[in-house]
Motif scaffolding. Structure first.
Motif, PDB file in Angstrom:
ATOM      1  N   GLN A 249     -27.949  68.115  61.930  1.00 39.09           N
ATOM      2  CA  GLN A 249     -28.460  69.449  61.650  1.00 39.09           C
ATOM      3  C   GLN A 249     -29.485  69.410  60.507  1.00 39.09           C
ATOM      4  O   GLN A 249     -29.391  68.577  59.611  1.00 39.09           O
ATOM      5  CB  GLN A 249     -27.316  70.394  61.261  1.00 39.09           C
ATOM      6  CG  GLN A 249     -26.258  70.559  62.325  1.00 39.09           C
ATOM      7  CD  GLN A 249     -26.805  71.175  63.603  1.00 39.09           C
ATOM      8  OE1 GLN A 249     -27.531  72.156  63.557  1.00 39.09           O
ATOM      9  NE2 GLN A 249     -26.445  70.583  64.735  1.00 39.09           N
ATOM     10  N   PRO A 250     -30.469  70.329  60.528  1.00 40.41           N
ATOM     11  CA  PRO A 250     -31.433  70.377  59.422  1.00 40.41           C
ATOM     12  C   PRO A 250     -30.786  70.871  58.139  1.00 40.41           C
ATOM     13  O   PRO A 250     -29.829  71.644  58.173  1.00 40.41           O
ATOM     14  CB  PRO A 250     -32.496  71.363  59.935  1.00 40.41           C
ATOM     15  CG  PRO A 250     -31.766  72.233  60.922  1.00 40.41           C
ATOM     16  CD  PRO A 250     -30.749  71.339  61.567  1.00 40.41           C
ATOM     17  N   THR A 251     -31.331  70.441  57.029  1.00 37.70           N
ATOM     18  CA  THR A 251     -30.781  70.824  55.732  1.00 37.70           C
ATOM     19  C   THR A 251     -31.320  72.153  55.243  1.00 37.70           C
ATOM     20  O   THR A 251     -30.600  72.948  54.637  1.00 37.70           O
ATOM     21  CB  THR A 251     -31.091  69.730  54.686  1.00 37.70           C
ATOM     22  OG1 THR A 251     -30.574  68.491  55.155  1.00 37.70           O
ATOM     23  CG2 THR A 251     -30.470  70.064  53.335  1.00 37.70           C
ATOM     24  N   GLU A 285     -39.465  66.244  46.623  1.00 36.85           N
ATOM     25  CA  GLU A 285     -40.348  65.752  47.692  1.00 36.85           C
ATOM     26  C   GLU A 285     -39.852  66.186  49.061  1.00 36.85           C
ATOM     27  O   GLU A 285     -40.640  66.310  50.006  1.00 36.85           O
ATOM     28  CB  GLU A 285     -40.443  64.231  47.612  1.00 36.85           C
ATOM     29  CG  GLU A 285     -41.198  63.741  46.385  1.00 36.85           C
ATOM     30  CD  GLU A 285     -41.118  62.225  46.208  1.00 36.85           C
ATOM     31  OE1 GLU A 285     -40.324  61.586  46.953  1.00 36.85           O
ATOM     32  OE2 GLU A 285     -41.821  61.686  45.332  1.00 36.85           O
ATOM     33  N   MET A 286     -38.549  66.434  49.184  1.00 38.61           N
ATOM     34  CA  MET A 286     -37.986  66.914  50.448  1.00 38.61           C
ATOM     35  C   MET A 286     -38.196  68.417  50.637  1.00 38.61           C
ATOM     36  O   MET A 286     -37.841  68.961  51.684  1.00 38.61           O
ATOM     37  CB  MET A 286     -36.485  66.601  50.495  1.00 38.61           C
ATOM     38  CG  MET A 286     -36.152  65.130  50.583  1.00 38.61           C
ATOM     39  SD  MET A 286     -34.338  64.883  50.441  1.00 38.61           S
ATOM     40  CE  MET A 286     -34.240  63.099  50.357  1.00 38.61           C
ATOM     41  N   GLY A 287     -38.706  69.098  49.624  1.00 37.82           N
ATOM     42  CA  GLY A 287     -38.975  70.525  49.744  1.00 37.82           C
ATOM     43  C   GLY A 287     -37.962  71.430  49.093  1.00 37.82           C
ATOM     44  O   GLY A 287     -38.018  72.660  49.292  1.00 37.82           O
ATOM     45  N   HIS A 288     -37.049  70.878  48.303  1.00 40.69           N
ATOM     46  CA  HIS A 288     -36.054  71.695  47.627  1.00 40.69           C
ATOM     47  C   HIS A 288     -36.594  72.204  46.288  1.00 40.69           C
ATOM     48  O   HIS A 288     -37.532  71.649  45.719  1.00 40.69           O
ATOM     49  CB  HIS A 288     -34.770  70.891  47.419  1.00 40.69           C
ATOM     50  CG  HIS A 288     -34.204  70.335  48.687  1.00 40.69           C
ATOM     51  ND1 HIS A 288     -33.741  71.134  49.714  1.00 40.69           N
ATOM     52  CD2 HIS A 288     -34.060  69.050  49.125  1.00 40.69           C
ATOM     53  CE1 HIS A 288     -33.316  70.380  50.706  1.00 40.69           C
ATOM     54  NE2 HIS A 288     -33.500  69.107  50.370  1.00 40.69           N
ATOM     55  N   ASP A 374     -27.587  76.345  45.277  1.00 42.95           N
ATOM     56  CA  ASP A 374     -26.881  75.907  46.479  1.00 42.95           C
ATOM     57  C   ASP A 374     -26.123  74.611  46.215  1.00 42.95           C
ATOM     58  O   ASP A 374     -25.022  74.405  46.743  1.00 42.95           O
ATOM     59  CB  ASP A 374     -27.872  75.687  47.622  1.00 42.95           C
ATOM     60  CG  ASP A 374     -28.575  76.972  48.019  1.00 42.95           C
ATOM     61  OD1 ASP A 374     -27.875  77.941  48.358  1.00 42.95           O
ATOM     62  OD2 ASP A 374     -29.822  77.001  47.976  1.00 42.95           O
ATOM     63  N   ILE A 375     -26.725  73.733  45.430  1.00 42.35           N
ATOM     64  CA  ILE A 375     -26.067  72.488  45.030  1.00 42.35           C
ATOM     65  C   ILE A 375     -26.430  72.188  43.579  1.00 42.35           C
ATOM     66  O   ILE A 375     -27.441  72.694  43.061  1.00 42.35           O
ATOM     67  CB  ILE A 375     -26.448  71.274  45.906  1.00 42.35           C
ATOM     68  CG1 ILE A 375     -27.962  70.999  45.832  1.00 42.35           C
ATOM     69  CG2 ILE A 375     -25.986  71.464  47.339  1.00 42.35           C
ATOM     70  CD1 ILE A 375     -28.366  69.691  46.489  1.00 42.35           C
ATOM     71  N   SER A 457     -26.467  64.620  51.507  1.00 43.40           N
ATOM     72  CA  SER A 457     -26.090  63.212  51.299  1.00 43.40           C
ATOM     73  C   SER A 457     -26.741  62.330  52.356  1.00 43.40           C
ATOM     74  O   SER A 457     -27.209  61.226  52.048  1.00 43.40           O
ATOM     75  CB  SER A 457     -24.566  63.059  51.335  1.00 43.40           C
ATOM     76  OG  SER A 457     -23.954  63.774  50.289  1.00 43.40           O
ATOM     77  N   ARG A 458     -26.757  62.796  53.594  1.00 40.25           N
ATOM     78  CA  ARG A 458     -27.455  62.065  54.660  1.00 40.25           C
ATOM     79  C   ARG A 458     -28.922  61.872  54.318  1.00 40.25           C
ATOM     80  O   ARG A 458     -29.486  60.777  54.458  1.00 40.25           O
ATOM     81  CB  ARG A 458     -27.320  62.837  55.970  1.00 40.25           C
ATOM     82  CG  ARG A 458     -28.213  62.348  57.108  1.00 40.25           C
ATOM     83  CD  ARG A 458     -28.529  63.476  58.067  1.00 40.25           C
ATOM     84  NE  ARG A 458     -29.252  64.580  57.436  1.00 40.25           N
ATOM     85  CZ  ARG A 458     -29.391  65.802  57.970  1.00 40.25           C
ATOM     86  NH1 ARG A 458     -28.819  66.069  59.142  1.00 40.25           N
ATOM     87  NH2 ARG A 458     -30.084  66.735  57.336  1.00 40.25           N
ATOM     88  N   ASP A 459     -29.572  62.934  53.842  1.00 37.05           N
ATOM     89  CA  ASP A 459     -30.993  62.860  53.512  1.00 37.05           C
ATOM     90  C   ASP A 459     -31.252  61.840  52.407  1.00 37.05           C
ATOM     91  O   ASP A 459     -32.221  61.072  52.460  1.00 37.05           O
ATOM     92  CB  ASP A 459     -31.511  64.239  53.071  1.00 37.05           C
ATOM     93  CG  ASP A 459     -31.436  65.281  54.179  1.00 37.05           C
ATOM     94  OD1 ASP A 459     -31.309  64.892  55.353  1.00 37.05           O
ATOM     95  OD2 ASP A 459     -31.496  66.486  53.854  1.00 37.05           O
ATOM     96  N   LEU A 460     -30.384  61.824  51.402  1.00 34.35           N
ATOM     97  CA  LEU A 460     -30.566  60.883  50.296  1.00 34.35           C
ATOM     98  C   LEU A 460     -30.272  59.454  50.731  1.00 34.35           C
ATOM     99  O   LEU A 460     -30.955  58.508  50.302  1.00 34.35           O
ATOM    100  CB  LEU A 460     -29.667  61.285  49.124  1.00 34.35           C
ATOM    101  CG  LEU A 460     -30.091  62.561  48.389  1.00 34.35           C
ATOM    102  CD1 LEU A 460     -29.008  63.005  47.408  1.00 34.35           C
ATOM    103  CD2 LEU A 460     -31.418  62.356  47.654  1.00 34.35           C
ATOM    104  N   GLU A 461     -29.286  59.267  51.590  1.00 34.77           N
ATOM    105  CA  GLU A 461     -28.996  57.931  52.103  1.00 34.77           C
ATOM    106  C   GLU A 461     -30.168  57.391  52.918  1.00 34.77           C
ATOM    107  O   GLU A 461     -30.514  56.200  52.827  1.00 34.77           O
ATOM    108  CB  GLU A 461     -27.728  57.966  52.960  1.00 34.77           C
ATOM    109  CG  GLU A 461     -27.269  56.600  53.441  1.00 34.77           C
ATOM    110  CD  GLU A 461     -26.009  56.683  54.285  1.00 34.77           C
ATOM    111  OE1 GLU A 461     -25.199  55.736  54.239  1.00 34.77           O
ATOM    112  OE2 GLU A 461     -25.812  57.703  54.989  1.00 34.77           O
TER     113      GLU A 461
END
Length: 483
Positions: A249-251, A285-288, A374-375, A457-461
């Protein structure tokens, strides 16, 4: 399959090989035994490898297909097995109770092969006890593997099993995950049932889960162990879909609060801060949307809650000791734990209403402070793994009970607070120091929102893979890969 290939695989990978009939569960058990025999004499992580390991019952299939597993020597129980809690006080103790946790483990296809080491009764984040000795960190045997899930982390890092049971009541999964280069999730309060006789342990501070190598193993384990059971004091919001499906799923864009300052008395090591900053840059860089967050609590208030817990635990320990016909003294208990017991026994009867109010107030104040995010992104630990024999071991006779509680607040400054509040939090191996020692960063989610933690966590891995990095002590490994 070779021993080195076995040790390199995560639990999901091994399960897929079993499903494809490239290896059998019995062969995996024998690889685990071979790995244990090779590395455990050096790390002292497994204190009992079951003599009947090859005939241990498990459910055929399940997500884990017979993958080897290990049990921490406290918390969830297996009927008929020893559970000594790392303490001479409980030496030789067995339980008749089978925890829901291990019923779910078997149903999920995990095969529990033995017990892992821990500091006495889980009160320290270090990896040594008088009963079982020192557990070495596979990255550097002179250093702590963390605690209190010490042996679980060392065993997984060294390749004995790809996944192992842990408990966390103040950082006991996340500390060893950080210092051993693993993934360590402390789930939301109520996500994993403590039944049938330990629901909501210590007001929900203590939660059961696992240490593992990959985010996909964390997701699969959540699917196996999550869910309410009869007698649970409340039922947490249930997931919309299986957790493994969250990995596809998208973050989305998240509001991220970053802790760049210390939350307790111990200063952040520069290399730890660098790992946090590097992770924050990746998230941007991921857009957060990333912004700094100030410390959300007063350390003195956390210490006050810990000291209140000493009185409660003293009464429980005294009752257990009476049943066993044993005394709590220097012959059965380690120096710090004797002092904690004496402090709890000699203090005025605890005002339960005041203690609950202290807990409620911290949960409210922290929740209010972090609600706009959110986190959160924090260090897991302010330092890398220290050498054995430090002042925060329970074998140390120099600290008073109050000094130990203050030291606990200082050293685990980013961890214990979320054990109190019940928020889910995960340590990910996102950095290494100049000597190649792992550095964990912690991601904290909203209460009940393990799904977002899994996706980020998936995105960072994916952005910063860690599986190719190996400690110097590892089953079937000739030389270590350097980070």
């Amino acid at each position: 399959m070779t021993l080195s290939e076995y040790a390199d695989c995560d639990a999901t990978g091994l399960a897929s090989l079993v499903k494809a009939r490239e290896v059998t569960p019995l062969e995996l058990t024998r690889f685990a035994r071979e790995a244990h025999d090779e590395v455990n004499p050096r790390i002292n992580a497994v204190i009992e490898f079951y003599a009947d390991a090859e005939t241990v019952a498990t459910t055929d299939g399940g997500p884990f297909q017979g993958v080897p597993f290990l049990r921490k020597d406290v918390g969830a129980t297996e009927a008929g097995r020893l559970q000594e809690r790392g303490s001479r006080l409980f030496k030789g103790c067995r339980t008749d109770d089978e925890s829901y946790f291990f019923r779910r483990a078997r149903a999920g296809g995990l095969r529990c092969l033995g017990r892992t080491s821990m500091p006495e009764i889980g009160t320290s984040g270090m990896s040594e006890s008088i009963l079982n000795g020192v557990t070495g960190n596979p990255w550097d045997l002179k250093r702590s593997s963390g605690g209190s899930s010490a042996g679980a982390a060392a065993a997984v890092a060294a390749g004995i099993t790809p996944i192992a049971h842990g408990t966390d009541g103040g950082g006991s999964i996340r500390v060893p995950a950080s210092w051993c280069g693993l993934v360590g999730l402390n789930p939301s309060r109520g996500r994993i049932s403590g039944g049938p006789n330990n629901q909501d342990a210590y007001f929900g501070f203590v939660r059961e889960f696992v240490l593992c190598k990959t985010v996909r193993d964390m997701a699969a384990a959540l699917d196996v162990f999550s869910g309410p059971s009869p007698g649970d004091p409340f039922v947490i919001v249930q997931p919309h879909r299986p957790y493994v499906e969250e990995l596809s799923q998208p973050t989305g864009a998240l509001r991220v609060g970053v802790a760049r300052t210390k939350w307790g008395a111990i200063d952040l090591a520069p290399e730890v801060l660098h790992a946090v900053d590097r992770t924050a840059t990746l998230l941007e860089e991921m857009g957060h949307f990333v912004s700094e967050i100030a410390p959300p609590y007063d350390p003195a208030e956390k210490t006050k809650i810990s000291l209140g817990g000493y009185a409660l635990s003293a009464q429980s320990l005294e009752e257990e000791a009476q049943v066993l016909g044993r005394a709590i003294d220097a012959d059965t208990f380690e120096p710090i734990n004797v002092k904690r017991f004496e402090y709890g026994s000699s203090s005025r009867p605890i005002d339960m209403l005041k203690h609950f109010e202290n807990i409620r107030r911290m949960r409210f104040e922290v929740g209010k402070t972090i609600d706009r995010f959110d986190i959160l992104l924090t260090p897991t630990m302010p330092i890398v793994a220290p050498q054995h024999g430090g002042i925060y071991c329970t074998t140390n006779p120099t600290l008073s009970a109050v000094e130990f509680a203050e030291g606990d607040t200082a050293l685990y400054q980013y961890l214990g607070v979320f054990s109190v509040t019940g928020h889910p939090s995960v340590s990910l191996p996102m950095g290494y120091d100049a000597e190649g020692l792992p550095i964990g960063v912690q991601i904290v989610g909203r209460f009940g929102d393990e799904a977002t933690l899994l996706r980020i966590s998936r995105d960072l891995e994916e952005a910063c893979p860690w599986r190719h990095l190996r400690p110097s002590v590892r089953a079937g490994l000739g030389t270590a890969c350097q980070p």
